[in-house]
Write an enzyme that holds these catalytic residues in place. Structure first.
Site: not given
Ligand code: NAP
Length: 289
Positions: A98, A173, A241
């Site tokens: 997102t 979104k 965010k």
């Molecule tokens: N969770 C939800 O319910 C949900 C629903 C819809 C949309 N989203 C969106 O989907 C996206 C991911 O969400 P998530 O819940 O999966 O987040 P998350 O569990 O915090 O995972 C984030 C991922 O991104 C990686 N990452 C972050 N910064 C990085 C960087 N600078 N370089 C390389 N890798 C990096 C992290 O690696 P590490 O493992 O090394 O930290 C991890 O693999 C976000 O944009 C969020 O807003 C989430």
């Protein structure tokens, strides 16, 4: 079957990459900044783990990214060891982060300059939707790239739609998040009021959820809200965010979002209460403080 690379095995990416392998039957390579997660994924699903995005994507027809925000996305795509530099001509980059519409347009341009396709493809449906492979995917990009990507995306989705050119997925979104913000605050106020009025919230929701007040948030969140449980779900840090992206886009296009702006401040209050990782339904905790 296609050759696929997945970058970012977080709460969402890990199961989404899993569905590309198990449901889609694709050959999947993975990259995660914390390498142990990539190793764990390969142990569970097979495939190959790489230490740099540029290495993970060399043979891929489709490259997926699902990281935190615009800067994270720029780093794994355009950065020194970013994936765009390693993708083969004709491959398509599909971004599930997102992020802003601006970064989507930036990536499309960078991809086009190297003969690559691009689709911005943010998702809705949360952790459960990712784990069950039933996400809603809102896409932006040109039709040819979208039509090639759609069957692959469908491995983890129930609904995949093309909304317009690059950035239109992210704009859709934003609409999604605007709708959620107001509904969750309304639900929190309803439950708060019902409790103060001495009503049995279970009974109240059982009845009103069948009428005009019913919503996904009501159905899926009223129970935990009533119990005061918020240690799961979609984290407030992520929601803020998203709302930050929404409000800055609204400043650009002139949309008036008074309720969204207010709810964003309420989420700020919950963060001060220590709720950074709490589910968005914790707006109720702020009222009960
Ligand atoms: N969770 C939800 O319910 C949900 C629903 C819809 C949309 N989203 C969106 O989907 C996206 C991911 O969400 P998530 O819940 O999966 O987040 P998350 O569990 O915090 O995972 C984030 C991922 O991104 C990686 N990452 C972050 N910064 C990085 C960087 N600078 N370089 C390389 N890798 C990096 C992290 O690696 P590490 O493992 O090394 O930290 C991890 O693999 C976000 O944009 C969020 O807003 C989430």
């Amino acid at each position: 079957m296609a050759r696929v690379a997945f970058i970012g095995l977080g709460v969402m990416g890990y199961p989404m990459a899993g569905h590309l392998k198990t449901k889609g039957g694709h050959d999947v390579s993975v990259y995660n900044r914390t390498f142990a997660k990539a190793e764990a994924w390969v142990e569970q699903f097979g495939g190959a783990a790489f230490r740099l995005p540029v290495e993970a994507v060399r043979d891929a027809d489709f490259v997926f990214t699902c990281v935190g925000n615009d800067d994270d996305l720029r780093s794994v795509t355009l950065g020194e060891s970013g994936c765009i530099g390693g993708m083969k001509p004709g491959a398509i980059l599909i971004d599930n982060t997102t992020a802003s519409a601006e970064v989507a347009r930036e990536l499309e341009e960078a991809c086009a300059a190297r003969g690559l396709g691009f689709v911005d493809a943010p998702v809705s449906g949360g952790q459960a939707g990712a784990e069950n492979g039933v996400l809603t995917v809102m896409c932006g990009g040109d039709e040819a790239a979208f039509e090639r990507a759609k069957p692959v995306i469908s491995s983890y989705a129930r609904m995949v739609g093309l909304m317009g050119p690059a950035g239109a997925g992210q704009l859709t979104k934003m609409v999604n998040q605007i709708c959620i913000a107001g509904v969750v605050q309304g639900l929190a106020e309803g439950i708060h009021f019902g409790k103060r009025a001495g009503l049995d919230i279970e009974k109240v929701i059982e009845v009103i959820s069948k009428g005009a007040a019913g919503s996904w948030q009501m159905e899926n969140r009223y129970k935990t809200m009533n119990e005061g449980r918020y240690d799961f779900g979609f984290a407030i840090d992520w929601m803020r965010k998203d709302l930050g992206i929404v409000l800055s886009e609204a400043r650009r296009n002139g949309a008036k979002l008074p309720v969204t702006a207010l709810v964003d401040q309420f989420y700020g209050d919950v963060q001060t209460m220590g709720g950074n990782r709490w589910d968005t339904s914790s707006l109720l905790a702020r009222l009960e403080k």
